[in-house]
Design an enzyme around this catalytic site. Structure first.
Site, PDB file in Angstrom:
ATOM      1  N   SER A  93       0.825  -1.032  -0.108  1.00  0.00           N
ATOM      2  CA  SER A  93       0.103  -0.105   0.112  1.00  0.00           C
ATOM      3  C   SER A  93       0.904   1.227  -0.073  1.00  0.00           C
ATOM      4  O   SER A  93       1.586   1.590  -0.933  1.00  0.00           O
ATOM      5  CB  SER A  93      -0.838  -0.144   1.216  1.00  0.00           C
ATOM      6  OG  SER A  93      -1.865   0.955   1.066  1.00  0.00           O
ATOM      7  N   ARG A 118      -2.398  12.277   0.199  1.00  0.00           N
ATOM      8  CA  ARG A 118      -3.177  10.918  -0.154  1.00  0.00           C
ATOM      9  C   ARG A 118      -3.752  10.564   1.217  1.00  0.00           C
ATOM     10  O   ARG A 118      -4.864  10.128   1.029  1.00  0.00           O
ATOM     11  CB  ARG A 118      -2.203   9.716  -0.447  1.00  0.00           C
ATOM     12  CG  ARG A 118      -2.696   8.459  -0.633  1.00  0.00           C
ATOM     13  CD  ARG A 118      -1.355   7.421  -1.021  1.00  0.00           C
ATOM     14  NE  ARG A 118      -1.770   5.886  -1.219  1.00  0.00           N
ATOM     15  CZ  ARG A 118      -1.979   5.259  -0.382  1.00  0.00           C
ATOM     16  NH1 ARG A 118      -1.572   5.515   1.044  1.00  0.00           N
ATOM     17  NH2 ARG A 118      -2.286   3.932  -0.706  1.00  0.00           N
ATOM     18  N   HIS A 202      -8.824   1.223   0.048  1.00  0.00           N
ATOM     19  CA  HIS A 202      -8.578   0.163  -1.045  1.00  0.00           C
ATOM     20  C   HIS A 202      -9.956  -0.528  -1.467  1.00  0.00           C
ATOM     21  O   HIS A 202     -10.101  -1.713  -1.502  1.00  0.00           O
ATOM     22  CB  HIS A 202      -7.470  -0.868  -0.680  1.00  0.00           C
ATOM     23  CG  HIS A 202      -6.265  -0.574  -0.611  1.00  0.00           C
ATOM     24  ND1 HIS A 202      -5.508   0.099  -1.565  1.00  0.00           N
ATOM     25  CD2 HIS A 202      -5.445  -0.367   0.541  1.00  0.00           C
ATOM     26  CE1 HIS A 202      -4.328   0.383  -0.896  1.00  0.00           C
ATOM     27  NE2 HIS A 202      -4.430   0.256   0.117  1.00  0.00           N
ATOM     28  N   GLN A 251      -4.331   2.282  -7.154  1.00  0.00           N
ATOM     29  CA  GLN A 251      -4.076   1.656  -5.991  1.00  0.00           C
ATOM     30  C   GLN A 251      -5.019   1.953  -5.006  1.00  0.00           C
ATOM     31  O   GLN A 251      -5.648   1.244  -4.065  1.00  0.00           O
ATOM     32  CB  GLN A 251      -2.605   1.886  -5.606  1.00  0.00           C
ATOM     33  CG  GLN A 251      -2.189   0.995  -4.398  1.00  0.00           C
ATOM     34  CD  GLN A 251      -1.143   1.940  -3.462  1.00  0.00           C
ATOM     35  OE1 GLN A 251      -1.526   3.185  -3.170  1.00  0.00           O
ATOM     36  NE2 GLN A 251      -0.154   1.293  -3.250  1.00  0.00           N
TER      37      GLN A 251
END
Length: 319
Positions: A93, A118, A202, A251
């Protein structure tokens, strides 16, 4: 010479005091913390070294903190062993950004700024309490995927988030859907344990964060990687600048295919040992469950740096 894969841990490995011993002992390491503070615009190193843990664990602090600690450790390794080479690299990750720095596709300062952003984007994508994640133990991937699909049709999205190793998978999605999936998993003989997280990472619910990250990435210079990088979302090799950019956006909403990534590194690159560089040895534990015959050495402080000598010399003893 042993074929080594360099791997980096992700969020969850943060701990107060991380990297301080090395920063006090090595100027090259201390410089990494100074660079991170300057890049991010606040005293991240103080949070890392003094806490409190709750502040360090905030997503937008934890992500740059873990990256900084890993790169600081990696610089110490290179200072002692400038000849060190690896055939490929990967990270779990957040750790994928660290891998890209090690592969010279991203500058360290840009990576720090990126993962801070992020973290904020991920934190703000879903209102608190609306998303959840659970770790699932003792269930095959195919059956778990089928359960998630079935529950999603009735209760909203719940998806595979981290395929870590055989028998250990994390699911993520709408809180109600994750809870219902847990009930079905128990009925099917598995075990689901709720994770303490700030959002459904995710999963498709992170689409707003992915969109914002895509815009942020337009402002960042990304270079072709000097060594192959294994992308979480595909468990495939990325090396060109544009495919790296696309992989980082994908991702955010895609599962971390760690088990598949490790198998690719073993099969395609003939990896004979892994070297985990970071503040924990979590990947070493996962890798042992994926393939017991290939050692994962880990380096997280001065004591374990000495043990890494065996990996660099091509020996196969565990760190």
């Amino acid at each position: 010479m042993t074929k080594i894969a360099l791997v980096f841990p992700g969020q969850g490995s943060q701990i107060v005091g991380m990297g301080r011993e090395l920063a006090d002992a090595r100027p090259v390491t201390a410089e990494a913390f100074r660079q991170a503070d300057a890049a991010i615009g606040y005293n991240l190193s103080q949070i890392m070294w003094e806490g409190p843990q709750e502040t360090l664990s905030l997503t937008y602090n934890a992500q740059p903190a873990i990256l900084t600690a890993s790169i600081a450790l990696y610089r110490a390794l290179l200072q002692d062993h400038p000849e060190f080479e690896f055939v490929c690299t990967a990270g779990h990750s957040l750790g994928e950004y660290t891998a890209l720095v090690a592969a010279d596709a991203l500058s360290f300062e840009d990576a720090v700024r990126l993962v801070n952003a992020r973290g904020r984007f991920m934190n703000e994508a879903v209102p608190a309490g609306q998303g959840a994640m659970s770790a699932v133990i003792g269930m095959e991937r195919a059956l778990l995927a089928e359960i998630c699909e079935r529950v999603s049709a009735e209760h909203g999205p719940v998806e595979l988030a981290n395929v870590n190793c055989p028998g250990q998978i994390v699911i993520s999605g709408k809180a109600e859907a994750v809870a219902h999936a847990g009930e079905v998993i128990s009925a099917e003989g598995g075990r689901a344990k709720a994770l303490v997280v700030s959002g459904p990472f995710h999963s498709s619910l992170m689409a707003p964060a992915a969109d914002r990250l895509a815009e942020e990435l337009k402002t960042i210079e990304i270079r072709d990687a000097k060594v192959p990088v294994i992308a979480n979302a595909t468990a495939g090799v990325v090396q060109g600048a544009e495919e790296i950019r696309e992989a980082l956006v994908r991702q955010v909403v895609a599962p971390v295919l760690w088990e598949d990534s490790v198998r690719l590194m073993l099969d395609q690159f003939g990896v004979e040992a892994f070297l985990e560089v970071g503040s924990s040895s979590v990947l070493a534990g996962l890798n042992r469950k994926i393939h017991k015959g290939v050692p994962t050495h880990f380096f997280k402080d001065l004591e374990t740096l000495a043990k890494v000598e065996t990996a660099l010399k091509g020996e196969s003893t565990h760190a």
